[in-house]
Motif scaffolding. Structure first.
Motif, PDB file in Angstrom:
ATOM      1  N   ILE A  18       0.836  -1.203   0.000  1.00 14.13           N
ATOM      2  CA  ILE A  18       0.000   0.000   0.000  1.00 14.13           C
ATOM      3  C   ILE A  18       0.874   1.257   0.000  1.00 14.13           C
ATOM      4  CG2 ILE A  18      -1.810   1.281   1.209  1.00 14.13           C
ATOM      5  CD1 ILE A  18      -2.706  -1.459  -0.005  1.00 14.13           C
ATOM      6  N   LEU A  19       1.918   1.286   0.816  1.00 15.72           N
ATOM      7  CA  LEU A  19       2.818   2.438   0.815  1.00 15.72           C
ATOM      8  C   LEU A  19       3.441   2.623  -0.568  1.00 15.72           C
ATOM      9  CD1 LEU A  19       4.383   4.761   2.102  1.00 15.72           C
ATOM     10  CD2 LEU A  19       6.079   3.082   2.885  1.00 15.72           C
ATOM     11  N   ALA A  20       3.858   1.536  -1.197  1.00 14.26           N
ATOM     12  CA  ALA A  20       4.451   1.629  -2.531  1.00 14.26           C
ATOM     13  C   ALA A  20       3.462   2.231  -3.525  1.00 14.26           C
ATOM     14  CB  ALA A  20       4.909   0.248  -2.997  1.00 14.26           C
ATOM     15  N   SER A  21       2.202   1.818  -3.436  1.00 14.12           N
ATOM     16  CA  SER A  21       1.205   2.357  -4.361  1.00 14.12           C
ATOM     17  C   SER A  21       0.958   3.846  -4.094  1.00 14.12           C
ATOM     18  CB  SER A  21      -0.095   1.562  -4.284  1.00 14.12           C
ATOM     19  OG  SER A  21      -0.687   1.672  -3.020  1.00 14.12           O
ATOM     20  N   LYS A  22       1.040   4.263  -2.840  1.00 13.93           N
ATOM     21  CA  LYS A  22       0.875   5.688  -2.518  1.00 13.93           C
ATOM     22  C   LYS A  22       2.040   6.509  -3.066  1.00 13.93           C
ATOM     23  CE  LYS A  22      -2.095   5.033   1.470  1.00 13.93           C
ATOM     24  NZ  LYS A  22      -2.247   5.085   2.915  1.00 13.93           N
ATOM     25  N   ILE A  23       3.238   5.953  -3.002  1.00 14.36           N
ATOM     26  CA  ILE A  23       4.409   6.629  -3.575  1.00 14.36           C
ATOM     27  C   ILE A  23       4.218   6.781  -5.081  1.00 14.36           C
ATOM     28  CG2 ILE A  23       6.875   6.355  -4.090  1.00 14.36           C
ATOM     29  CD1 ILE A  23       7.106   5.012  -1.262  1.00 14.36           C
ATOM     30  N   LEU A  24       3.789   5.709  -5.740  1.00 16.36           N
ATOM     31  CA  LEU A  24       3.560   5.749  -7.185  1.00 16.36           C
ATOM     32  C   LEU A  24       2.479   6.775  -7.537  1.00 16.36           C
ATOM     33  CD1 LEU A  24       3.873   4.754 -10.087  1.00 16.36           C
ATOM     34  CD2 LEU A  24       2.384   2.821  -9.491  1.00 16.36           C
ATOM     35  N   GLY A  42      -6.734  -9.062   1.150  1.00 13.90           N
ATOM     36  CA  GLY A  42      -7.276 -10.380   1.459  1.00 13.90           C
ATOM     37  C   GLY A  42      -6.630 -10.949   2.705  1.00 13.90           C
ATOM     38  N   MET A  43      -7.232 -10.721   3.861  1.00 15.95           N
ATOM     39  CA  MET A  43      -6.663 -11.197   5.127  1.00 15.95           C
ATOM     40  C   MET A  43      -5.213 -10.727   5.264  1.00 15.95           C
ATOM     41  SD  MET A  43      -9.081 -12.802   6.686  1.00 15.95           S
ATOM     42  CE  MET A  43      -8.423 -14.001   7.826  1.00 15.95           C
ATOM     43  N   ALA A  44      -4.979  -9.489   4.911  1.00 18.41           N
ATOM     44  CA  ALA A  44      -3.624  -8.949   4.843  1.00 18.41           C
ATOM     45  C   ALA A  44      -2.850  -9.087   6.142  1.00 18.41           C
ATOM     46  CB  ALA A  44      -3.673  -7.478   4.427  1.00 18.41           C
ATOM     47  N   GLN A  45      -3.523  -8.921   7.280  1.00 21.14           N
ATOM     48  CA  GLN A  45      -2.805  -8.999   8.546  1.00 21.14           C
ATOM     49  C   GLN A  45      -2.300 -10.406   8.836  1.00 21.14           C
ATOM     50  OE1 GLN A  45      -6.236  -7.458   9.693  1.00 21.14           O
ATOM     51  NE2 GLN A  45      -5.573  -5.355   9.995  1.00 21.14           N
ATOM     52  N   ARG A  46      -2.831 -11.386   8.126  1.00 18.40           N
ATOM     53  CA  ARG A  46      -2.391 -12.768   8.329  1.00 18.40           C
ATOM     54  C   ARG A  46      -1.553 -13.279   7.168  1.00 18.40           C
ATOM     55  NH1 ARG A  46      -7.915 -15.235  10.932  1.00 18.40           N
ATOM     56  NH2 ARG A  46      -7.850 -13.918  12.760  1.00 18.40           N
ATOM     57  N   GLY A  47      -0.957 -12.373   6.431  1.00 21.43           N
ATOM     58  CA  GLY A  47      -0.110 -12.782   5.323  1.00 21.43           C
ATOM     59  C   GLY A  47      -0.870 -13.050   4.039  1.00 21.43           C
ATOM     60  N   GLY A  48      -2.125 -12.612   3.975  1.00 22.57           N
ATOM     61  CA  GLY A  48      -2.932 -12.797   2.770  1.00 22.57           C
ATOM     62  C   GLY A  48      -2.538 -11.822   1.674  1.00 22.57           C
ATOM     63  N   SER A  49      -3.078 -12.025   0.502  1.00 18.47           N
ATOM     64  CA  SER A  49      -2.763 -11.191  -0.656  1.00 18.47           C
ATOM     65  C   SER A  49      -3.195  -9.740  -0.462  1.00 18.47           C
ATOM     66  CB  SER A  49      -3.458 -11.734  -1.907  1.00 18.47           C
ATOM     67  OG  SER A  49      -2.902 -12.959  -2.291  1.00 18.47           O
ATOM     68  N   VAL A  50      -2.361  -8.856  -0.973  1.00 18.58           N
ATOM     69  CA  VAL A  50      -2.680  -7.440  -1.052  1.00 18.58           C
ATOM     70  C   VAL A  50      -2.424  -7.036  -2.501  1.00 18.58           C
ATOM     71  CG1 VAL A  50      -2.132  -5.108  -0.267  1.00 18.58           C
ATOM     72  CG2 VAL A  50      -1.982  -7.030   1.332  1.00 18.58           C
ATOM     73  N   VAL A  51      -3.443  -6.487  -3.134  1.00 17.26           N
ATOM     74  CA  VAL A  51      -3.356  -6.119  -4.546  1.00 17.26           C
ATOM     75  C   VAL A  51      -3.747  -4.660  -4.699  1.00 17.26           C
ATOM     76  CG1 VAL A  51      -4.213  -6.602  -6.869  1.00 17.26           C
ATOM     77  CG2 VAL A  51      -4.001  -8.464  -5.210  1.00 17.26           C
ATOM     78  N   THR A  52      -2.929  -3.893  -5.383  1.00 18.34           N
ATOM     79  CA  THR A  52      -3.245  -2.502  -5.654  1.00 18.34           C
ATOM     80  C   THR A  52      -3.154  -2.265  -7.150  1.00 18.34           C
ATOM     81  OG1 THR A  52      -2.283  -1.857  -3.535  1.00 18.34           O
ATOM     82  CG2 THR A  52      -2.687  -0.111  -5.107  1.00 18.34           C
ATOM     83  N   GLN A  53      -4.220  -1.701  -7.692  1.00 20.61           N
ATOM     84  CA  GLN A  53      -4.257  -1.348  -9.101  1.00 20.61           C
ATOM     85  C   GLN A  53      -4.096   0.164  -9.197  1.00 20.61           C
ATOM     86  OE1 GLN A  53      -7.518  -3.448 -11.218  1.00 20.61           O
ATOM     87  NE2 GLN A  53      -7.951  -4.348  -9.218  1.00 20.61           N
ATOM     88  N   VAL A  54      -3.119   0.605  -9.982  1.00 20.57           N
ATOM     89  CA  VAL A  54      -2.874   2.026 -10.170  1.00 20.57           C
ATOM     90  C   VAL A  54      -2.912   2.304 -11.672  1.00 20.57           C
ATOM     91  CG1 VAL A  54      -1.297   3.965  -9.787  1.00 20.57           C
ATOM     92  CG2 VAL A  54      -1.405   2.096  -8.113  1.00 20.57           C
ATOM     93  N   ARG A  55      -3.805   3.214 -12.055  1.00 22.15           N
ATOM     94  CA  ARG A  55      -3.929   3.593 -13.458  1.00 22.15           C
ATOM     95  C   ARG A  55      -3.640   5.088 -13.556  1.00 22.15           C
ATOM     96  NH1 ARG A  55      -8.788   2.555 -16.331  1.00 22.15           N
ATOM     97  NH2 ARG A  55      -7.432   2.055 -18.091  1.00 22.15           N
TER      98      ARG A  55
END
Length: 194
Positions: A18-24, A42-55
């Motif tokens: 998420i921080l990387a996507s904010k920088i972008l 997706g259950m990010a706090q438990r090591g689940g997937s985190v997906v960010t789409q930036v257009r």
């Protein structure tokens, strides 16, 4: 920028996706481009997937990147790259952190981590950049700066964006006490051998 550029960032909880996507997004806004961003946790706090789409582009109407439409896929972990490779355009670029983070089924012994991920991905895409981002971040002074190493690599494939724009984005999004480490991490990613 006349056409829309689609960048997908994928990782697991705790990697700083998420921080990387904010920088972008900050970089793109600094260039005067329109930006749309969508996050999926997706259950990010438990090591689940985190997906960010930036257009980004002159005018962007939707934050959603359709399968086969991502210009760049930035994967913070190998298996996430494999899961999301279908979103990349045939002539797109994938940037992959060479790190492996075992998902719960692997940890529990119900599955095995695929061993041929990088070879499989290289066979499917035009450009695959594999980066020892965790090692580079550790050398820069903090293993948690892996995300910023990957932003440095991304910056190297976006030559139309001035270097000072990336530095401004770091200053705006990274706490001051971590800024110098993150500058080093960014520089290491930008300069890393391919």
């Amino acid at each position: 920028m006349s056409e829309t550029k689609n960048i997908l960032l994928v990782g697991v909880g705790g990697q700083g996706t998420i921080l990387a996507s904010k920088i972008l997004a900050h970089v793109a806004l600094g260039q005067g481009w329109d930006v749309k961003m969508s996050e999926i946790h997706g259950m990010a706090q438990r090591g689940g997937s985190v997906v960010t789409q930036v257009r980004i582009g002159t005018k962007v109407y939707s934050p959603i990147i359709e399968p086969g439409e991502a210009d760049v896929l930035v994967a913070f972990e190998q298996l996430e790259a494999y899961r999301w490779i279908h979103t990349l355009r045939p002539d797109g670029t994938v940037i992959i952190n060479d790190q492996k983070i075992a998902p719960l089924p692997v940890v529990a012994g119900a599955a095995t981590y695929p061993e041929t991920i990088l070879d499989d991905i290289r066979a499917k895409v035009a450009t695959a950049i594999v980066v020892p981002a965790l090692s580079l971040a550790t050398e820069a002074g903090n293993s948690k700066a892996t995300n910023v190493v990957l932003m440095g690599v991304l910056a190297s494939v976006m030559p139309d964006v001035p270097a000072e724009s990336w530095q401004e984005a770091l200053e705006a999004n990274v706490p001051v006490r971590f800024l110098e480490v993150n500058r080093k991490a960014f520089a290491a990613g930008f300069a890393c051998e391919r």
